[in-house]
Design an enzyme around this catalytic site. Sequence first.
Site, PDB file in Angstrom:
ATOM      1  N   LEU A 344       0.835  -1.200   0.000  1.00  0.00           N
ATOM      2  CA  LEU A 344       0.000   0.000   0.000  1.00  0.00           C
ATOM      3  C   LEU A 344       0.868   1.246   0.000  1.00  0.00           C
ATOM      4  O   LEU A 344       0.422   2.327  -0.336  1.00  0.00           O
ATOM      5  CB  LEU A 344      -0.905   0.015   1.237  1.00  0.00           C
ATOM      6  CG  LEU A 344      -1.943  -1.094   1.313  1.00  0.00           C
ATOM      7  CD1 LEU A 344      -2.547  -1.151   2.709  1.00  0.00           C
ATOM      8  CD2 LEU A 344      -3.027  -0.862   0.285  1.00  0.00           C
ATOM      9  N   GLY A 345       2.100   1.114   0.452  1.00  0.00           N
ATOM     10  CA  GLY A 345       2.988   2.275   0.484  1.00  0.00           C
ATOM     11  C   GLY A 345       3.946   2.171   1.640  1.00  0.00           C
ATOM     12  O   GLY A 345       3.992   1.149   2.337  1.00  0.00           O
ATOM     13  N   GLY A 347       4.751   3.733   5.122  1.00  0.00           N
ATOM     14  CA  GLY A 347       4.350   4.622   6.206  1.00  0.00           C
ATOM     15  C   GLY A 347       5.605   4.967   6.961  1.00  0.00           C
ATOM     16  O   GLY A 347       6.704   4.593   6.544  1.00  0.00           O
ATOM     17  N   GLY A 348       5.451   5.679   8.083  1.00  0.00           N
ATOM     18  CA  GLY A 348       6.618   5.917   8.908  1.00  0.00           C
ATOM     19  C   GLY A 348       7.150   4.557   9.315  1.00  0.00           C
ATOM     20  O   GLY A 348       6.386   3.645   9.594  1.00  0.00           O
ATOM     21  N   PHE A 349       8.427   4.367   9.301  1.00  0.00           N
ATOM     22  CA  PHE A 349       9.102   3.180   9.841  1.00  0.00           C
ATOM     23  C   PHE A 349       9.041   1.932   8.980  1.00  0.00           C
ATOM     24  O   PHE A 349       9.683   0.952   9.289  1.00  0.00           O
ATOM     25  CB  PHE A 349       8.601   2.814  11.244  1.00  0.00           C
ATOM     26  CG  PHE A 349       8.473   3.988  12.141  1.00  0.00           C
ATOM     27  CD1 PHE A 349       9.614   4.619  12.619  1.00  0.00           C
ATOM     28  CD2 PHE A 349       7.235   4.498  12.485  1.00  0.00           C
ATOM     29  CE1 PHE A 349       9.506   5.711  13.430  1.00  0.00           C
ATOM     30  CE2 PHE A 349       7.137   5.598  13.296  1.00  0.00           C
ATOM     31  CZ  PHE A 349       8.259   6.212  13.765  1.00  0.00           C
ATOM     32  N   VAL A 352       3.935  -0.932   4.136  1.00  0.00           N
ATOM     33  CA  VAL A 352       2.619  -1.396   4.562  1.00  0.00           C
ATOM     34  C   VAL A 352       2.010  -2.241   3.450  1.00  0.00           C
ATOM     35  O   VAL A 352       2.032  -1.847   2.283  1.00  0.00           O
ATOM     36  CB  VAL A 352       1.684  -0.206   4.855  1.00  0.00           C
ATOM     37  CG1 VAL A 352       0.371  -0.699   5.441  1.00  0.00           C
ATOM     38  CG2 VAL A 352       2.345   0.770   5.797  1.00  0.00           C
ATOM     39  N   LYS A 366       1.961  -3.673   8.691  1.00  0.00           N
ATOM     40  CA  LYS A 366       3.138  -2.806   8.611  1.00  0.00           C
ATOM     41  C   LYS A 366       4.352  -3.609   9.010  1.00  0.00           C
ATOM     42  O   LYS A 366       4.363  -4.257  10.057  1.00  0.00           O
ATOM     43  CB  LYS A 366       2.938  -1.602   9.535  1.00  0.00           C
ATOM     44  CG  LYS A 366       4.187  -0.760   9.650  1.00  0.00           C
ATOM     45  CD  LYS A 366       3.879   0.602  10.217  1.00  0.00           C
ATOM     46  CE  LYS A 366       3.275   1.468   9.149  1.00  0.00           C
ATOM     47  NZ  LYS A 366       3.259   2.871   9.462  1.00  0.00           N
ATOM     48  N   ASP A 463       4.313  12.432  14.839  1.00  0.00           N
ATOM     49  CA  ASP A 463       4.408  12.449  13.382  1.00  0.00           C
ATOM     50  C   ASP A 463       3.040  12.681  12.747  1.00  0.00           C
ATOM     51  O   ASP A 463       2.584  11.928  11.894  1.00  0.00           O
ATOM     52  CB  ASP A 463       5.056  11.150  12.879  1.00  0.00           C
ATOM     53  CG  ASP A 463       5.654  11.317  11.480  1.00  0.00           C
ATOM     54  OD1 ASP A 463       5.721  12.472  10.995  1.00  0.00           O
ATOM     55  OD2 ASP A 463       6.037  10.310  10.867  1.00  0.00           O
TER      56      ASP A 463
END
Length: 655
Positions: A344-345, A347-349, A352, A366, A463
Site C-alpha cells: 500500500l505504500g 508509512g513511517g518506519f 505497509v 506494517k 508524526d
Amino acid sequence: MAKTLLLLFFLSALTSRITHQQEIFFEGFNGGEAAVNMSLNGGAVIYQSGTLGLTNDTQKVVGHAFYSTPIQFKNKSKVVSFSTAFAFAIVPQYPTLGGHGFAFTIAPSKDLPNGYPSQYLGLLGPKNLGNFSNHLFAVEFDTVQDFEFGDISDNHVGVNLNNMASNKSVKATVLGQEELNLKSGKVIQAWVDYDSSKNQLEVRLSQTSTKPNSPILSYEVDLSPILKDSMYVGFSSSTGMLASSHYILGWSFNINNGDAKTLSLKNLPPLPSRDKPHRRSLILGLSLSASILLLCSIALSFYLTKKLKNAEVIEPWELEVGPHRFPYKELKKATRNFHHKNMLGFGGFGAVFKGTLANNTEIAVKRVSHDSKQGFQEFVSEIETIGRLRHRNLVQLQGWCRNHIDLLLVYDFMPNGSLDKHLFEDSPRKTLTWEQRFKIVKGVACGLLYLHEEWEQTVIHRDIKAGNVLLDADMNARLGDFGLAKLYERGSNPSTTRVVGTLGYLAPELTRTGRPSTSSDVYAFGALLLEVVCGRRPVEAKALPEELVLVEWVWDRWRLGAVLEVVDPKLGGVYDELEVVVVIKLGLLCSCEVPEMRPTMRQVVRFLEGEIPLPEGIPPPDGFGGGKSGHSYGGNTWLSPLDDDVEGTRDEDGS
Ligand SMILES: *[C@@H]1O[C@H](CO)[C@@H](O)[C@H](O)[C@H]1NC(C)=O
Ligand SMILES: *[C@@H]1O[C@H](CO)[C@@H](O)[C@H](O)[C@H]1NC(C)=O
Ligand SMILES: *[C@@H]1O[C@H](CO)[C@@H](O)[C@H](O)[C@H]1NC(C)=O
Ligand SMILES: *[C@@H]1O[C@H](CO)[C@@H](O)[C@H](O)[C@H]1NC(C)=O
Ligand SMILES: *[C@@H]1O[C@H](CO)[C@@H](O)[C@H](O)[C@H]1NC(C)=O
C-alpha cells in the site's frame, strides 16, 4: 392426555400473565428444560456439565442467552419489582487481561441483532448508542476500561440504560470494601434487585451462597420509561481483541413476588476444563503409539528446524501480552508472501501491505525492522500499550507478529487510503468536498485529544501529517502510527536520538531541544489544518519563493485581508466561508513559534465545534511580521479567557 397437558400449559401461561408473577430457577442448565427454556445465539453454548458458556476465548465474538418466553414487566404502565441472582465466572485467555465482559440484560428481543462485540458487550452498536428506542436495561460486569464510554476501571459493575456509557458504576468489591477481581476465574454470585415502590435498584456481589446485607451499587431510577410491557431477560457477552470465557453456572429470577432464591454454590456445575490448544496437541502427541511416534518425530524435527529458522518461538511472557499475536504463516498467506502488488505504500518506519485473512477480514500489515539490541520484551510491552488505545479516530491495532528482526504490526484496513492522496493528487474522483475536509479535521482533533488528555497516560504522536491520517469507508479520519515513535526511541542511544517528524510539520523548538511535547503535536496539527484548506504541502519546492513555506504565505494573505485567496482552487469555490476562516485562523494559531501560545488540543476541539469563539488577534508565525517577543501583536490576550484550561496541561513542555 397430550391435549390436557397443552391446555394446562396455556392455562398456566395465562395465569402468569394475569398475575404478572414468574419465577425462573436454574441450578445448572442441564436437562431438557434448559434446552427448551433458554434461547441461545452467537457463541453461547450449554456444556455437558450444565454450565452455560456465553463466549469462549475466541476473539471478537458475541454470545446471548435469554429466557425463551417474554416476561410481563408492567402493571398499568409501571414497571413492577423484580429480583435476580446468578453465579458467573470469567476466565480470561491471559490471566491479567480481561476480554470484555457480560451483562444481565432486559431487552425487547432475545437475539439483540444490533449487538456488536468488544466494548459493546453484544448489547448495542455504534449506531444506536443512547437511542431511547433501544429499551435496553443492562447491569454490566466489565473487565476492560473503555475510555470512550467513561469506564471507571477495568474491573467494574455498571448500570446501563439504552447506552454503553453507564448511568452509575462502581468498582467490583465485596461489601463495598475489598476489591473483587471479576476475571479471577472464580465463581461469583451477583444479585440485582429492583424495588418499584422506591424506584431503587441494588446490586450485590459475593463469593459465597449468602446474600450480603448491603449493596455495592444503589441507584434510584424509574425503569418505567425504559422497559416495555413485555421483555426478554437473560445475558449478553462479548470478546474483543482480548478474550475471556464468560460462564453462567446458575440463575434465579423472580418478578412481582419477592426476592429471587439465592443460589447454593455447592449445587452448581463445574467449569468446563480448559486445555490450551498447544498443550492438547502435546498430550495427544505423547499418547500416540511408539511406531507412529517414530514417524512423527521425523516430521516434527523437520517442522521444528523450520520453525526455529523462522525464529518464531513463543516465550512465556509473550502469552501475557494483549494484542493478538498472529502466526507469521497467517500473515504471509494473507499478504501473498508480502507481494509487491499488495504494497500500500511506505508509512513511517516501514512498508505497509494489504492482506486478507482466511475469514475475509481485510487488514493492513506494517513491516518494521527491529533493532535486535533492544530488549524485545520491552518492545512488545509497548505494543501492548498501543493495542489498548481505542478511539473512533485512531486506526486500531489488531495484533502483531515477530519473525527474525521483522516486526509485523496488524491494523484495521482503511479502504480510502491516506489523506495526502486525496489532497495532493489531481484525480478529480478523489477531491474532497469542504464538508468532508471539515469532518476529517474534527476527527483528527478528537483522536489527538484522546492521545494527549483522555487516555491513562499522555501519548505524544510525534508524526502528525496528512500521510498519517487514514480514511475509513465512511471517510472518517483515523490517525495512524501513534505510539510508534516512542517505541522506536526506546532502543536507541539517547545521544543520537534522531528527531522524529516530517519537514514542514516540525515545531521550531523540536529542532533545538529534540524534546517532543503535546504542543509540538499541536504545531504539526496546525500545518495539517492549513494543508487541508489550501490543498498543498507545508513546504512546496515548486511554489513561488514567497509561497514556499505554506504558513508564511497564509499569514501574509491573512494580514492583507485576502485570506480566502489561499483556499484550495479544487474546491471550486464551494465551501462554508465561516468554517474555512475558523480552520485557517486555528491553523495559524497552532503554528505559532512560541509553544506556550499554541492552544491545547482540548481548546482546538472546542474552537472547531464552535463552543468557544476564536480570539481576534493572531500571533504571527516564526520570525515573520513583527518580532519574536510574542507581545508586539497584543501579547497573549487571545489566551486569557482560557487561562484555567491552559494551566496544568502544559507540564509536558518542560520549557
Ligand atoms: C397492579 O397495581 C395495582 C395498583 O396500581 C395493584 O392494586 C394491583 O394489585 C397490581 N396488580 C398486580 C398483579 O400486581
Ligand atoms: C420451562 O418452561 C416450562 C413451560 O413453560 C415451565 O413449566 C418450566 O417451569 C420452565 N422451567 C424453568 C426452570 O423455568
Ligand atoms: C468457541 O466459539 C466459537 C464461536 O462461537 C466457535 O466457533 C468455536 O468452535 C468455539 N471453540 C471451542 C473450543 O469451543
Ligand atoms: C433511534 O432508532 C430509531 C429506530 O431504529 C431510528 O428511527 C431513529 O432515527 C434513531 N434515532 C437516533 C437519534 O439515532
Ligand atoms: C442514562 O445515561 C444516558 C447518557 O449516558 C442519559 O442520556 C440518560 O438520560 C440517563 N438515564 C437516566 C434515567 O438517568
